[in-house]
Design a protein around this motif. Structure first.
Motif, PDB file in Angstrom:
ATOM      1  N   GLU A  40      14.584   0.125   2.445  1.00 29.07           N
ATOM      2  CA  GLU A  40      15.320  -0.899   1.713  1.00 29.07           C
ATOM      3  C   GLU A  40      15.234  -2.266   2.374  1.00 29.07           C
ATOM      4  O   GLU A  40      15.239  -3.290   1.692  1.00 29.07           O
ATOM      5  CB  GLU A  40      16.793  -0.488   1.590  1.00 29.07           C
ATOM      6  N   GLU A  41      15.154  -2.285   3.710  1.00 32.03           N
ATOM      7  CA  GLU A  41      15.021  -3.543   4.450  1.00 32.03           C
ATOM      8  C   GLU A  41      14.059  -3.344   5.607  1.00 32.03           C
ATOM      9  O   GLU A  41      14.070  -2.297   6.261  1.00 32.03           O
ATOM     10  CB  GLU A  41      16.382  -4.005   4.997  1.00 32.03           C
ATOM     11  N   ILE A  42      13.236  -4.364   5.860  1.00 30.77           N
ATOM     12  CA  ILE A  42      12.234  -4.273   6.922  1.00 30.77           C
ATOM     13  C   ILE A  42      12.250  -5.559   7.725  1.00 30.77           C
ATOM     14  O   ILE A  42      12.186  -6.663   7.161  1.00 30.77           O
ATOM     15  CB  ILE A  42      10.813  -4.068   6.344  1.00 30.77           C
ATOM     16  N   THR A  43      12.344  -5.421   9.045  1.00 32.44           N
ATOM     17  CA  THR A  43      12.245  -6.577   9.938  1.00 32.44           C
ATOM     18  C   THR A  43      11.163  -6.274  10.970  1.00 32.44           C
ATOM     19  O   THR A  43      11.178  -5.214  11.600  1.00 32.44           O
ATOM     20  CB  THR A  43      13.576  -6.846  10.654  1.00 32.44           C
ATOM     21  N   VAL A  44      10.234  -7.208  11.125  1.00 32.55           N
ATOM     22  CA  VAL A  44       9.130  -7.022  12.070  1.00 32.55           C
ATOM     23  C   VAL A  44       9.096  -8.197  13.028  1.00 32.55           C
ATOM     24  O   VAL A  44       9.190  -9.358  12.618  1.00 32.55           O
ATOM     25  CB  VAL A  44       7.778  -6.898  11.342  1.00 32.55           C
ATOM     26  N   LEU A  45       8.988  -7.884  14.306  1.00 32.68           N
ATOM     27  CA  LEU A  45       8.883  -8.891  15.363  1.00 32.68           C
ATOM     28  C   LEU A  45       7.484  -8.795  15.959  1.00 32.68           C
ATOM     29  O   LEU A  45       7.053  -7.712  16.369  1.00 32.68           O
ATOM     30  CB  LEU A  45       9.942  -8.618  16.425  1.00 32.68           C
ATOM     31  N   VAL A  46       6.735  -9.916  16.001  1.00 29.43           N
ATOM     32  CA  VAL A  46       5.346  -9.872  16.458  1.00 29.43           C
ATOM     33  C   VAL A  46       5.060 -10.979  17.474  1.00 29.43           C
ATOM     34  O   VAL A  46       5.725 -12.013  17.488  1.00 29.43           O
ATOM     35  CB  VAL A  46       4.346  -9.995  15.277  1.00 29.43           C
ATOM     36  N   SER A  91      -2.248   3.262  -0.668  1.00 26.54           N
ATOM     37  CA  SER A  91      -1.489   2.456  -1.622  1.00 26.54           C
ATOM     38  C   SER A  91      -1.726   2.917  -3.060  1.00 26.54           C
ATOM     39  O   SER A  91      -2.610   3.713  -3.352  1.00 26.54           O
ATOM     40  CB  SER A  91      -1.880   0.983  -1.486  1.00 26.54           C
ATOM     41  N   SER A  92      -0.888   2.399  -3.950  1.00 26.30           N
ATOM     42  CA  SER A  92      -1.015   2.651  -5.389  1.00 26.30           C
ATOM     43  C   SER A  92      -0.395   1.471  -6.119  1.00 26.30           C
ATOM     44  O   SER A  92       0.393   0.711  -5.525  1.00 26.30           O
ATOM     45  CB  SER A  92      -0.285   3.942  -5.773  1.00 26.30           C
ATOM     46  N   PRO A  93      -0.700   1.284  -7.399  1.00 27.21           N
ATOM     47  CA  PRO A  93      -0.072   0.174  -8.141  1.00 27.21           C
ATOM     48  C   PRO A  93       1.456   0.237  -8.122  1.00 27.21           C
ATOM     49  O   PRO A  93       2.127  -0.792  -8.033  1.00 27.21           O
ATOM     50  CB  PRO A  93      -0.619   0.355  -9.559  1.00 27.21           C
ATOM     51  N   GLU A  94       2.001   1.465  -8.183  1.00 31.33           N
ATOM     52  CA  GLU A  94       3.461   1.602  -8.152  1.00 31.33           C
ATOM     53  C   GLU A  94       4.034   1.131  -6.819  1.00 31.33           C
ATOM     54  O   GLU A  94       5.023   0.377  -6.786  1.00 31.33           O
ATOM     55  CB  GLU A  94       3.854   3.054  -8.385  1.00 31.33           C
ATOM     56  N   LEU A  95       3.422   1.562  -5.712  1.00 33.58           N
ATOM     57  CA  LEU A  95       3.909   1.160  -4.395  1.00 33.58           C
ATOM     58  C   LEU A  95       3.757  -0.347  -4.195  1.00 33.58           C
ATOM     59  O   LEU A  95       4.645  -0.992  -3.625  1.00 33.58           O
ATOM     60  CB  LEU A  95       3.159   1.915  -3.296  1.00 33.58           C
ATOM     61  N   LEU A  96       2.649  -0.909  -4.650  1.00 33.36           N
ATOM     62  CA  LEU A  96       2.455  -2.349  -4.522  1.00 33.36           C
ATOM     63  C   LEU A  96       3.529  -3.103  -5.298  1.00 33.36           C
ATOM     64  O   LEU A  96       4.096  -4.094  -4.809  1.00 33.36           O
ATOM     65  CB  LEU A  96       1.066  -2.755  -5.010  1.00 33.36           C
ATOM     66  N   GLY A  97       3.832  -2.647  -6.505  1.00 34.58           N
ATOM     67  CA  GLY A  97       4.866  -3.294  -7.303  1.00 34.58           C
ATOM     68  C   GLY A  97       6.206  -3.288  -6.598  1.00 34.58           C
ATOM     69  O   GLY A  97       6.928  -4.302  -6.584  1.00 34.58           O
ATOM     70  N   ARG A  98       6.546  -2.166  -5.966  1.00 32.17           N
ATOM     71  CA  ARG A  98       7.812  -2.081  -5.233  1.00 32.17           C
ATOM     72  C   ARG A  98       7.795  -2.980  -4.000  1.00 32.17           C
ATOM     73  O   ARG A  98       8.809  -3.605  -3.641  1.00 32.17           O
ATOM     74  CB  ARG A  98       8.075  -0.628  -4.843  1.00 32.17           C
ATOM     75  N   ALA A  99       6.617  -3.058  -3.337  1.00 35.41           N
ATOM     76  CA  ALA A  99       6.505  -3.930  -2.160  1.00 35.41           C
ATOM     77  C   ALA A  99       6.705  -5.386  -2.544  1.00 35.41           C
ATOM     78  O   ALA A  99       7.414  -6.137  -1.855  1.00 35.41           O
ATOM     79  CB  ALA A  99       5.136  -3.736  -1.505  1.00 35.41           C
TER      80      ALA A  99
END
Length: 433
Positions: A40-46, A91-99
């Motif tokens: 639901e939430e993603i935080t990335v530190l780079v 990946s898939s079109p569904e996953l991309l849409g959600r992303a």
């Protein structure tokens, strides 16, 4: 397992897309796979290098979208870390849409850890009341920490420096005589893997030739007679086309070198194409490519994983030049010294301003300089220690280059990142991405 196999295992692997945003996707996937619910939430530190290289590059399987943010979202939703650097093949079109929806809703952010000096990716993924965190450090697939809801699942010593992998400590201190001796470790299975890398990168180049980008324009210069139709031009078309395909996000994996796809393109395809032109036996071409990988890794032990200077030029390009010399002159150290000194003198100051379409231009320059330096060395000519920062031998020149990169260019990355952050703020203020 010997040092050669250690290098290949850690630094020469298939990667779908630019390795930095793909590593971000992999880290997010590692964290997300520990959760029972949907991310639901993603935080990335780079670190600055990963931030820079993921700033403007197209991510495969996204329909042309760019950057670390969409890579993080898609990687977390795919949640199949076993795919490693080919994570986006899930990946898939569904996953991309959600992303895309997650990114648009502000549920994904990528933050800069300015104080980090080596590769570092920390991905935190939340689903309901559950939270998982994965940390990659020292290498694109080097998992050093994994936890979920306070439970420690993985914890290992972080590399954290250019010598983080155990083999790098030994490799960094080697002479070129000792580097050449590593070729004795190569067996039939190693040759098969090297050949797989050639075939993989040739496929990418063929796909890239269909794009109207840098490779296309170099080929057009040949057709119009501005460039000769020779092995130098054909090599530049080959490498530029492969880089065009990668930077455009085409869904073709490449065999990387030093953890970089573009470096893999130069390190592999330049000696391969030149070797074919001179009718060098296949096994010797493959061994020269192995040497190219080793030299690339050796230089990065000195300059670091993600330096302010372009790795395609001063690491993979040097590896390719040494490989061409090896094909025709064997272990002639004087000629190897000349080739290394010449290409580093030529391209030593080329800046890395992140992965993007323009990298294909740097790949062209690297290809051209590598072949020219090798040809000069083969007939006994090249830059010597009498000029500039060049040392008496290849090892000294590489150490000098490392000093220039680490000390003399200490503020380069900080300055470039400042410019990039300003551009991002300006785009956000005008309603752009």
């Amino acid at each position: 397992m010997g040092i050669y196999q250690d290098i290949i295992a850690a630094e020469v692997f298939p990667a779908l897309g630019c390795t930095e945003p793909i590593a971000v996707a992999y880290a997010a996937s590692l964290a997300a796979a520990q959760l029972n619910g949907t991310p639901e939430e993603i935080t990335v530190l780079v670190d600055p290098g990963v931030y820079k290289n993921g700033f403007a590059v197209t991510v495969p399987e996204t329909g042309g979208l760019k950057g670390n943010v969409i890579a993080a979202a898609l990687g977390a939703l795919i949640s199949r870390p076993q795919l490693k650097m080919e994570i986006l093949s899930g990946s898939s079109p569904e996953l991309l849409g959600r992303a895309v929806e997650m990114v648009a809703a502000g549920k994904v952010e990528v933050l800069l850890a300015q104080e980090r000096t080596s590769l570092y990716i920390e991905a935190t993924v939340r689903s309901g009341d559950s939270v998982a965190r994965a940390v990659l450090e020292g290498g694109h697939t080097d998992l050093v920490h994994l936890e979920c809801d306070g439970r420690l699942l993985v914890h290992a010593e972080a590399g954290g420096t250019a010598t983080g992998h155990p083999y790098r400590t030994a490799l960094k201190e080697m002479t070129f005589t000792q580097i050449l001796e590593l070729l004795d470790e190569i067996g039939p299975e190693d040759l098969d893997y090297l050949k797989r890398g050639v075939e993989m990168n040739l496929r990418v180049a063929e796909a890239g030739k269909q794009l109207v980008k840098v490779g296309h324009y170099v080929e057009e210069l040949v057709r119009k007679g501005f460039l000769l139709a020779d092995v130098v031009s054909s090599s530049k078309i080959l490498t530029a086309s492969a880089s065009d395909a990668r930077m455009a996000g085409l869904s073709y994996p490449v065999m990387s070198s030093g953890g970089s796809g573009n470096q893999g393109i130069v390190a592999i395809l330049v000696p391969y194409n030149v070797g074919l032109f001179f009718h060098i036996p296949e096994e010797r071409i493959l061994r020269s490519i192995a040497l190219s990988h080793i030299v690339n890794a050796y230089i990065k032990c000195h300059t670091g994983e993600l330096a302010p200077i372009c790795g395609c030029a001063i690491a993979a390009g040097v590896g390719a030049a040494v490989a061409i010399v090896y094909q025709q002159a064997g272990s002639d150290l004087h000629k190897i010294d000349l080739a290394v000194n010449t290409i580093i003198s030529d391209l030593g100051g080329m800046l890395c301003d992140g992965a993007k379409g323009g990298c294909a231009l740097k790949v062209v320059s690297s290809t051209d300089a590598a072949i020219r330096a090798a040809y000069m060395a083969l007939v006994g000519h090249g830059i010597t220690e009498e000029e500039g920062f060049v040392g008496k031998h290849a090892e000294e020149t590489i150490r000098n280059l490392s000093r220039i990169s680490a000390v003399g260019m200490a503020k380069v990355d900080q300055t470039m990142l400042g410019i990039m952050l300003e551009k991002r703020s300006e785009r956000a203020g005008s309603g752009g991405d």
